[in-house]
Design a protein around this motif. Structure first.
Motif, short mmCIF file in Angstrom:
data_model
loop_
_atom_site.label_atom_id
_atom_site.label_comp_id
_atom_site.label_asym_id
_atom_site.label_seq_id
_atom_site.Cartn_x
_atom_site.Cartn_y
_atom_site.Cartn_z
N ASP A 311 0.82 -1.21 0.00
CA ASP A 311 0.00 0.00 0.00
C ASP A 311 0.85 1.26 0.00
N ARG A 312 2.09 1.13 0.51
CA ARG A 312 3.00 2.29 0.56
C ARG A 312 3.96 2.32 -0.63
N GLY A 313 3.72 1.47 -1.60
CA GLY A 313 4.47 1.55 -2.85
C GLY A 313 5.67 0.65 -2.97
N LEU A 314 5.92 -0.23 -1.98
CA LEU A 314 7.06 -1.14 -2.08
C LEU A 314 6.68 -2.37 -2.88
N PRO A 330 14.92 0.46 -3.18
CA PRO A 330 14.69 1.61 -4.06
C PRO A 330 15.91 1.92 -4.93
N THR A 331 17.08 1.42 -4.55
CA THR A 331 18.30 1.57 -5.34
C THR A 331 18.94 0.19 -5.51
N ASP A 372 4.64 -2.58 13.07
CA ASP A 372 4.10 -1.42 12.35
C ASP A 372 5.05 -0.23 12.42
N ARG A 373 5.73 -0.05 13.56
CA ARG A 373 6.73 1.01 13.66
C ARG A 373 7.86 0.79 12.65
N ALA A 374 8.29 -0.45 12.54
CA ALA A 374 9.35 -0.77 11.57
C ALA A 374 8.87 -0.51 10.15
N ILE A 375 7.62 -0.88 9.84
CA ILE A 375 7.07 -0.65 8.50
C ILE A 375 7.04 0.85 8.19
N ASP A 376 6.66 1.65 9.18
CA ASP A 376 6.64 3.10 8.98
C ASP A 376 8.04 3.62 8.59
N ILE A 377 9.05 3.17 9.32
CA ILE A 377 10.42 3.64 9.06
C ILE A 377 10.91 3.15 7.70
N SER A 379 9.16 2.40 5.03
CA SER A 379 8.48 3.09 3.95
C SER A 379 8.96 4.54 3.84
N GLN A 380 9.23 5.19 4.98
CA GLN A 380 9.73 6.57 4.95
C GLN A 380 11.10 6.62 4.27
N GLU A 381 12.00 5.73 4.66
CA GLU A 381 13.34 5.72 4.04
C GLU A 381 13.28 5.29 2.59
N TYR A 382 12.34 4.42 2.26
CA TYR A 382 12.15 4.01 0.88
C TYR A 382 11.77 5.22 0.02
#
Length: 385
Positions: A311-314, A330-331, A372-377, A379-382
């Motif tokens: 859902d967050r684009g990964l 992403p790289t 969920d905290r890990a998923i947030d981080i 996706s943000q770094e992604y």
């Protein structure tokens, strides 16, 4: 083999180990460790209950020395259970109990191959396969999977040489969680059967995660398709008790040199110093051999994490087994991205450790809300990459 010869293989493993330890020291209890599969919660309490019961009832002879291949009653129960799963007539002496799947792999490679044999490794693969092969003076050839991480059988056929004597695959795939279906296993068997001389090549089937299929997808056994197969199993991986180091080797009943292979494996246990698992964990393996772990919680975590990440684009590989998710970086430099996540207190593993660039592996070690905290981080770094 000198230490220098191993340097290229060891360096990335040791660098990641340092990153892992440095992150744990820096963040302490705030670290979100999704790297090595060490779950911090009980998925199924039965092995702990059984182990406690066995320990409470243990008498001196229950903790005695074990033969190098393992106790016969244990091997008999494991053979019977595997016979049902593989639909093959395993006998007790087709089973060699080992201190985990890692020792099983090392023993199989050291006893069944010799220089200048070449072994094909299907990548991505478990990180230490090449290290073991190189240390034994053997040669490995890395053959990538198809883009969906299923077997590229034609690539395996093209990589074959006159010195090729074996193939190593994981079923299900590790780190990917891909399950190889009957069609691709039959195609692999057909390629291997083209090379019968001087002896048929061996297939090493690493089934360490075979009991971690978290949906209803069939997981066929390579041994049912190819007669010259040695299967590796891990009770530790199956039941989330990895540190107990309990596994086995299973020699196919249809292997042409069945008796010689078993004898070579047991002898190699002595030569390499790999004794059988402890007496108590062998009893535990026997007690659990007829049952399967409850994967309800793992299935829920898999679906929850996959949905949130996609859902967050990964891009997350669509798979059906293991405690892992395999996601695209992403790289192309997966080590840089993993280092950035570590700097935020999230530990995952770069796919370059598994001999493929551009992905990272997540081990579902945490329950919600830590996951969920890990998923947030992640996706943000992604998004920042």
């Amino acid at each position: 083999m000198t230490p220098t010869a191993h340097e290229e293989l060891l360096r990335p493993l040791e660098e990641y180990t340092r990153l892992h330890l440095d992150t744990l020291r820096r963040f302490g209890s705030r670290a979100l460790d999704l790297s090595f599969p060490n779950p911090q919660f009980l998925s199924d309490p039965r092995p702990y209950d059984v182990l406690a019961s066995l320990a409470a009832k243990a008498r001196p002879l229950d903790l005695r020395y074990s033969p190098f291949g393992g106790f016969t009653p244990v091997r008999r129960r494991v053979a019977a259970a595997l016979a049902k799963q593989h639909t093959l007539p395993y006998a007790w002496n087709d089973i060699v109990m080992t201190p985990g799947a890692t020792a099983a792999l090392r023993v199989a490679l050291s006893s069944l191959f010799s220089p200048p044999d070449r072994i094909i490794l299907v990548t991505p693969c478990w990180m230490d396969y090449p290290l073991y092969i190189q240390d034994l003076g053997l040669v490995f050839d890395l053959v990538p999977t198809a883009p969906d991480k299923h077997l590229d059988v034609q690539a395996i056929a093209r990589a074959w040489t006159p010195e090729t004597r074996g193939v190593v695959i994981a079923q299900p795939g590790s780190p990917t969680g891909v399950i190889h279906d009957d069609r691709e296993l039959a195609q692999l068997a057909a390629v291997m059967l083209r090379h019968p001389a001087p002896t048929p090549p061996l297939l090493i089937a690493d089934e360490a995660h075979a009991l971690q299929v978290w949906d209803q997808t069939p997981c066929p056994a390579p041994a049912t398709h190819y007669p010259h197969t040695i299967t590796v199993r891990s009770f530790g991986k199956a039941w989330d008790m990895q540190g107990q180091r309990t596994g086995c080797l299973a020699v196919s009943p249809h292997l042409g040199v069945r008796d010689q292979a078993v004898a070579a494996l047991v002898r190699s246990m002595r030569v390499t110093g790999h004794c059988a698992p402890t007496a108590l964990t062998q009893q535990l393996a026997a007690a659990l051999s007829d049952t399967a772990p409850d994967l309800t919680g793992l299935a829920e975590l898999q679906r929850h994490t996959r949905r949130n990440l996609t859902d967050r684009g990964l891009t997350v590989l669509d798979t059906h087994a293991t405690r892992f998710l395999y996601a695209r970086c992403p790289t192309q430099d997966d080590r840089v991205f993993v280092s950035r996540l570590a700097g935020c207190g999230v530990l995952v593993m770069p796919s370059s450790l598994f001999h493929e660039p551009g992905w990272f592996r997540i081990a579902l070690n945490l329950g919600q809300p830590h996951l969920d905290r890990a998923i947030d981080i992640i996706s943000q770094e992604y998004g920042r990459a």
